[in-house]
Write a protein that holds these residues in place. Structure first.
Motif, PDB file in Angstrom:
ATOM      1  N   TYR A  80       0.850  -1.196   0.000  1.00 30.38           N
ATOM      2  CA  TYR A  80       0.000   0.000   0.000  1.00 30.38           C
ATOM      3  C   TYR A  80       0.880   1.238   0.000  1.00 30.38           C
ATOM      4  CZ  TYR A  80       0.984  -1.008   4.919  1.00 30.38           C
ATOM      5  OH  TYR A  80       1.596  -1.328   6.086  1.00 30.38           O
ATOM      6  N   THR A  92       3.429  -0.879 -14.390  1.00 27.00           N
ATOM      7  CA  THR A  92       4.690  -1.606 -14.536  1.00 27.00           C
ATOM      8  C   THR A  92       4.512  -3.077 -14.167  1.00 27.00           C
ATOM      9  OG1 THR A  92       5.749   0.422 -13.802  1.00 27.00           O
ATOM     10  CG2 THR A  92       7.131  -1.535 -13.961  1.00 27.00           C
TER      11      THR A  92
ATOM     12  N   GLU B  98      11.562  13.969 -13.735  1.00 28.02           N
ATOM     13  CA  GLU B  98      11.752  13.090 -14.891  1.00 28.02           C
ATOM     14  C   GLU B  98      12.596  11.872 -14.530  1.00 28.02           C
ATOM     15  OE1 GLU B  98      13.096  15.570 -18.056  1.00 28.02           O
ATOM     16  OE2 GLU B  98      11.054  16.264 -18.478  1.00 28.02           O
ATOM     17  N   ARG B 101      10.274   9.675 -12.604  1.00 34.70           N
ATOM     18  CA  ARG B 101       9.176   9.131 -13.374  1.00 34.70           C
ATOM     19  C   ARG B 101       9.656   8.182 -14.471  1.00 34.70           C
ATOM     20  NH1 ARG B 101       6.637  13.851 -15.764  1.00 34.70           N
ATOM     21  NH2 ARG B 101       8.171  13.477 -17.378  1.00 34.70           N
ATOM     22  N   ASP B 102      10.747   8.570 -15.106  1.00 35.82           N
ATOM     23  CA  ASP B 102      11.169   7.804 -16.277  1.00 35.82           C
ATOM     24  C   ASP B 102      12.203   6.726 -15.979  1.00 35.82           C
ATOM     25  OD1 ASP B 102       9.514   9.469 -17.604  1.00 35.82           O
ATOM     26  OD2 ASP B 102      11.119  10.811 -18.305  1.00 35.82           O
ATOM     27  N   PRO B 106      10.056   3.338 -12.418  1.00 36.08           N
ATOM     28  CA  PRO B 106       9.812   2.074 -13.138  1.00 36.08           C
ATOM     29  C   PRO B 106      10.735   0.952 -12.663  1.00 36.08           C
ATOM     30  CG  PRO B 106       9.913   3.890 -14.670  1.00 36.08           C
ATOM     31  CD  PRO B 106      10.318   4.443 -13.345  1.00 36.08           C
ATOM     32  N   ASN B 109       9.266  -0.251  -9.511  1.00 37.57           N
ATOM     33  CA  ASN B 109       7.981  -0.908  -9.731  1.00 37.57           C
ATOM     34  C   ASN B 109       8.126  -2.272 -10.391  1.00 37.57           C
ATOM     35  OD1 ASN B 109       6.657   1.246  -8.632  1.00 37.57           O
ATOM     36  ND2 ASN B 109       6.212   2.237 -10.594  1.00 37.57           N
ATOM     37  N   SER B 110       9.193  -2.392 -11.174  1.00 45.39           N
ATOM     38  CA  SER B 110       9.348  -3.654 -11.890  1.00 45.39           C
ATOM     39  C   SER B 110      10.165  -4.684 -11.117  1.00 45.39           C
ATOM     40  CB  SER B 110      10.009  -3.387 -13.249  1.00 45.39           C
ATOM     41  OG  SER B 110      11.293  -2.826 -13.035  1.00 45.39           O
ATOM     42  N   ARG B 112      11.014  -7.006  -7.780  1.00 46.65           N
ATOM     43  CA  ARG B 112      10.442  -7.581  -6.551  1.00 46.65           C
ATOM     44  C   ARG B 112      11.418  -7.429  -5.394  1.00 46.65           C
ATOM     45  NH1 ARG B 112       6.355  -9.267  -4.735  1.00 46.65           N
ATOM     46  NH2 ARG B 112       6.342 -11.533  -4.682  1.00 46.65           N
ATOM     47  N   ALA B 131       9.242   8.516   1.269  1.00 50.13           N
ATOM     48  CA  ALA B 131       9.024   8.259  -0.146  1.00 50.13           C
ATOM     49  C   ALA B 131       9.743   6.978  -0.567  1.00 50.13           C
ATOM     50  CB  ALA B 131       9.529   9.434  -0.968  1.00 50.13           C
ATOM     51  N   ASN B 132       9.364   6.492  -1.728  1.00 47.98           N
ATOM     52  CA  ASN B 132      10.065   5.350  -2.309  1.00 47.98           C
ATOM     53  C   ASN B 132      11.454   5.747  -2.759  1.00 47.98           C
ATOM     54  OD1 ASN B 132       8.247   3.303  -2.153  1.00 47.98           O
ATOM     55  ND2 ASN B 132       7.172   3.906  -4.024  1.00 47.98           N
ATOM     56  N   PRO B 166       6.426   4.562   2.005  1.00 56.60           N
ATOM     57  CA  PRO B 166       4.989   4.841   1.933  1.00 56.60           C
ATOM     58  C   PRO B 166       4.180   3.886   2.809  1.00 56.60           C
ATOM     59  CG  PRO B 166       5.938   4.817  -0.262  1.00 56.60           C
ATOM     60  CD  PRO B 166       7.002   4.344   0.657  1.00 56.60           C
ATOM     61  N   GLN B 167       4.783   2.748   3.125  1.00 56.00           N
ATOM     62  CA  GLN B 167       4.084   1.782   3.990  1.00 56.00           C
ATOM     63  C   GLN B 167       4.562   1.863   5.424  1.00 56.00           C
ATOM     64  OE1 GLN B 167       3.742  -2.131   2.332  1.00 56.00           O
ATOM     65  NE2 GLN B 167       3.719  -1.364   0.248  1.00 56.00           N
TER      66      GLN B 167
END
Lengths: 429, 595
Positions: A80, A92, B98, B101-102, B106, B109-110, B112, B131-132, B166-167
């Motif tokens: 979350y 993604t 940028e 974001r770019d 990603p 996010n991609s 694990r 923040a992440n 964020p968690q």
């Protein structure tokens, strides 16, 4: 003599047999416990992802714990975060076929996801007590792909304590709004303002255009509806306020991080109001209890807010445990025990039975959210989910933010900005 | 104190058997436990090493992926540009947005494994610790505990710590790399945080209940599953470590948080100086099977003891039954009464025992009977002897009375005979002694001769020649009279005169007495015709008595005279000066006399 020996022999044999049987029994037992230990394939971990405030995280985690307790063998791996970056992350993951089993979906992206086969059909979940209008927003080509979780409305959150102490009411119209930004500043601290600079806030502009009777700036059918006059008027008003130091400087404005205890300007009392969804109010109130209140968006020629489903649960078609995921969603929306834990963390529950049972327990926070929804429902617009990311709209959205930020930071003029936007719109399908 | 001599046979038998089996089972239990425990520890550690090797490889893969990513990020030009950017806020913000974001978002996010980025730089636009992707001022870095390690090296892994996200606060393991531009200037520090849970899932994906530790090359704990031993115990574990893989059985110090101190430690690392995975398994989990085996043995042992209890009871009963029977018989044995019947079905040692006992009792029975007869005879003899003692006295008194009566009646001659007879009786009684002086014996013979003279008148002549020194020696009483009587009876047979001569003389150790008559001599068949009503008996009596008293060479001999007609009896006796101790012999002699 012989008899007694026979009896003894029989007794001994019986004892031996018994001990054998006992040891055999204990052996069997062990195997059983061993089988239970490995879970026999019944141990399932469901990945679930959502965005929200801490209040929503807490309520959701509590609900997950209860579900695990009621359904032994099912555990959750929750992910979350705040709304920022959520869509990117989900996209993604989807590209990597690695989406969580269950994830929160937003109306704005629903069409994209449903149309590209990235959502599982949820039609088997009972929806008897759920608002048909809301269900419709999660339906694509007759199939339910996203289960709505709550009623939501777009309005404003404001610092009622400070407003009351200043003897003012939140602005009802945009005229009042801009006037108040100017009039109230002298009564506020040096770095305190009525509102942040909304130049680069596309949602607020859309509300403004809607309230001026020009409709949504971009629509579900993928059309570019930005109204030049309205847009330039909006930008000019903010440029003037910026120039007169009636809004925070751009670097302060961009540092605003909604619902973060340290970085939310509203919570820090740097600003007094902000556009907000009814369903977010619980999270905002948790950060500064009893201070905030909800009201409608300022009106222009008509109301500027809209009604929408707060958010949805969707299931990944790649999930190994689709049935378990659907069973969980059924429980989440239709069971009273889930409703009791979740409260209004995702807006007013969509299940009427659950919502009715919950109503006597409503807190001030819940009543605030419900009040906004009722107010908006009088004459608010229905939410248009917009074009999504298809047809170049993803790039448009990104570039639009860059352009408006450039305007805010004074890098380009408003007219240049408009020209760039129009130019950008040409690349849309 | 030998129990085999002390206690009842069946008890000894029973308890020694039970004790033997118990000891045997116990030894088997201990031995089997020892062997199988070691076996299991070996096989478990082999298996665990294989698993650890596998996990180690997975971890190494994940971590080297992180390391590679960090390198890619650190040399990424948008990042380096942003770090080196000065001045305009908007430009820097745009560059950062940028970049996020770019590129960075990603990537997160991609992945694990990668959970968040932290970038320390000289002037971050905005510090968001939740923040992440966090941009933090370099000044913060020097306050961190890991800073000295990074300062000395270009990159380093650091162990478990907490970062904002964020968690909320999350436990992570971090890879830290200095961001250095090509010109060698240090522009910042990049940290890639890997969620501990992600690595723990790798370490626990085989559902092992063991506790695993990941130690870096310096023995510092990077992370752990389940239980975290304190540093002191990690040092203790590391002391045992030798080689890239192995196992040890360790007793950890009590100070730790571990409920179990007795551990099997198994370690594995890919190369010396690399990270090491250590697995701790409670020893009792390893040896559980052995304990079960030992208990099974104990159960079997108990059953065996139970069984042997019955068996030995059965055995000892059957072995001791005949013995007890014998004991019972012996206790009940009473000679002369009919005994209990002896079992006859035994054909083995017990059979011999019983038949031996039967023979013994039979012999005892016989002996007892003969003893009883003997006793009866002895009683009779004693009574007879007493009666015999009464007879002479009575006779003697009667004789005395007769003598007076004869004197009153003027029968001088009868009186004289009676007087002589009385004298003979007196000598014959001799106070019960069986030996009397020679003098008395000779007087007895003379009295007899005088009485015979009354009957035979001048026809009877005798001569007694005995040296004075012999007269005091003792001889068996009434030894000579039968020979004299024999001489008169046989010597005067059919004649009216005769002469009896009695000589006594020393010879060697003894006395030789000769009694001669001048009669007809012995008949040719005298030896076979023994049973003469009177004379034969007396001589035989004397002969036997002398045999019993003295034995050879003493004795009696009878023969015809060689120097003329008549018989000569020769009696050879020892020289005795005091009474013989005839305890054993006398009754024998007496019995013979009377029987």
């Amino acid at each position: 003599m012989r008899k007694s020996w026979q009896r003894l022999a029989a007794g001994t044999a019986a004892v031996l047999m018994l001990s054998l049987v006992l040891s055999a029994c204990s052996g069997v037992k062990k195997e059983e416990t061993g089988a239970a230990g490995t879970g026999n394939g019944k141990s399932i971990t469901l990945r679930i992802m959502w965005w929200g405030s801490q209040a929503r995280h807490d309520a959701t985690l509590k609900a997950l714990d209860l579900y695990s307790k009621n359904n032994p063998g099912i555990t959750f791996e929750p992910e979350y975060q705040s709304f920022d970056g959520y869509q990117d992350k989900l996209s993604t993951q989807s590209a990597g076929k690695n989406t969580p089993d269950i994830f929160q979906m937003d109306a704005a992206w629903f069409n994209d996801w449903a149309s590209s086969g990235r959502l599982e059909d949820l039609s088997s979940i009972p929806t008897d007590n759920i608002d048909k209008a809301l269900l419709e927003t999660g339906t694509y080509q007759g199939k339910l792909y996203a289960m709505p979780l709550g009623n939501n409305a777009w309005g404003m959150v404001y610092n009622k304590t400070i407003m009351d102490s200043l003897g003012v009411q939140p602005p009802k119209t945009w005229d009042e709004f801009f006037a108040m930004a100017r009039d109230l500043k002298p009564k506020l601290a040096k770095d305190q303002y009525l509102t942040r600079d909304l130049t680069a806030d596309s949602a607020s502009y859309m509300t403004y255009q809607l309230s001026m009777g020009k409709g949504f700036s971009m629509s579900k059918d993928g059309k570019f509806h930005y109204d030049e006059a309205t847009w330039k008027d909006w930008m000019n008003k903010w440029a003037q306020l910026r120039k007169d130091h009636l809004v925070p400087p751009p670097d302060v404005t961009v540092s605003d991080k909604s619902q973060d205890a340290q970085m939310d300007l509203l919570i820090q009392e740097k600003i007094l109001l902000r556009g907000a969804h009814a369903a977010e109010f619980g999270g905002t109130d948790a950060l500064k209890p009893g201070v905030m209140a909800l009201t409608t968006q300022p009106r222009g020629t008509q109301a500027g807010g809209w009604l929408k489903a707060s958010m949805y649960w969707s299931v990944s078609p790649n999930s190994q445990y689709k049935e378990e995921a659907k069973k969980f969603i059924d429980w989440f929306v239709n069971s009273q025990e889930a409703g009791d834990i979740l409260g209004t963390s995702r807006g007013i529950p969509v299940n009427k039975t659950v919502a009715d049972a919950l109503e006597p327990k409503f807190t001030d926070v819940d009543k605030n959210a419900l009040g906004l929804i009722n107010e908006v429902s009088k004459d608010g617009a229905a939410f248009d989910p917009g074009p999504g990311n298809k047809g170049g709209w993803a790039n448009f959205t990104k570039e639009y933010d860059n352009i408006t930020q450039s305007i805010m930071f004074g890098k380009i003029s408003i007219d240049d900005g408009w020209n760039q936007i129009v130019k950008l719109s040409k690349s849309l399908d | 104190m030998n129990p085999f001599r002390m206690f009842r046979i069946d008890y000894v038998f029973f308890f020694s058997f039970a004790a033997f089996i118990a000891v045997l089972i116990t030894i088997m239990m201990i031995v089997s436990y020892r062997f199988s425990a070691n076996e299991q520890a070996d096989s478990a550690s082999m298996y665990q090493q294989a698993v650890l090797q596998q996990l180690n490889k997975q971890l190494t893969d994940q971590m080297s992926a992180v390391e590679q990513t960090s390198l890619a990020v650190a040399i990424n030009s948008p990042l380096v540009n942003y770090l080196t950017m000065k001045g305009d806020y908007y430009a820097r913000k745009t560059a950062r947005d940028e970049l996020n974001r770019d590129y960075l978002a990603p990537m997160l996010n991609s992945s694990r494994s990668m959970f968040s980025f932290q970038i320390y730089m000289s002037e971050p636009l905005q510090v968001d610790p939740n923040a992440n992707i966090q941009y933090l001022p370099l000044a913060y870095a020097s306050r961190e505990s890991w800073y000295p390690a990074v300062d000395k090296a270009d990159f380093v892994w650091i162990g478990q710590r907490e970062v904002g996200s964020p968690q909320g606060k999350q436990q992570v393991i971090s890879f830290i790399r200095k961001i250095t531009t090509l010109d060698g200037v240090n522009r910042g520090i990049l940290i890639i945080n890997v969620r501990v849970k992600f690595l723990q899932d790798i370490l626990t994906e085989d559902n092992s209940s063991a506790s695993r530790l990941l130690l870096d090359s310096g023995g510092r704990m990077i992370m752990h599953t389940r239980i975290a031993p304190p540093p002191g115990e990690i040092d203790a574990i590391l002391k045992e470590v030798s080689g890239d893989a192995g196992h040890a059985h360790q007793l950890l110090q009590a100070a730790g948080s571990l409920p179990e101190k007795n551990m099997l430690t198994v370690w594995s690392r890919t190369a010396p100086g690399s990270w090491m995975l250590v697995e701790l398994t409670p020893w009792k989990d390893i040896t559980g099977g052995s304990v079960r085996l030992a208990w099974t043995m104990a159960a079997i042992g108990a059953a065996a003891i139970l069984l042997s209890v019955f068996f030995t009871l059965f055995l000892s009963r059957n072995f001791t039954v005949p013995i007890r029977k014998l004991v019972q018989l012996m206790q009940a044995f009473n000679p002369g009464k009919p005994g209990l019947p002896l079992p006859t079905e035994y054909r083995n040692e017990f059979g011999s025992l019983f038949s031996g006992y039967r023979k013994l009792t039979e012999r005892i029975e016989t002996l007892y009977q003969s003893l009883e007869q003997q006793y009866k005879a002895q009683r009779e003899a004693e009574i007879k002897a007493l009666q015999a003692m009464i007879n002479p006295h009575f006779l003697y008194n009667t004789l005395d009375q007769l003598n007076w009566m004869a004197l009153e009646a003027g029968q001088e001659e009868i009186s004289r005979v009676l007087e002589l007879m009385g004298q003979m009786f007196r000598i014959g009684l001799s106070g019960g002694e069986s030996m009397i002086p020679m003098q008395d014996e000779l007087l007895h013979v003379e009295c007899y001769l005088k009485i015979q003279q009354f009957k035979r008148g001048k026809g009877l002549e005798w001569e007694i020649d005995c040296p004075e020194d012999l007269r005091q020696l003792l001889i068996p009483k009434l030894t000579l009279q039968p020979f004299v009587e024999n001489a008169i009876v046989h010597g005067f047979h059919g004649r009216c005169h005769g002469r009896v001569v009695l000589y006594a003389a020393h010879e060697d150790r003894g006395i030789r007495i000769r009694i001669r008559d001048d009669g007809v001599g012995l008949r040719d068949d005298w030896k076979t015709r023994r049973r003469h009503p009177a004379g034969g008996y007396g001589i035989r009596n004397v002969t036997e008595r002398i045999q019993v008293f003295f034995g050879p060479p003493f004795g009696v001999s009878l023969r015809n005279r060689t120097d003329g007609s008549g018989t000569e009896a020769e009696i050879y006796l020892p020289k005795l000066t005091q009474q013989l101790d005839l305890e054993g012999g006398r009754s024998d002699v007496d019995a013979r006399n009377r029987g």
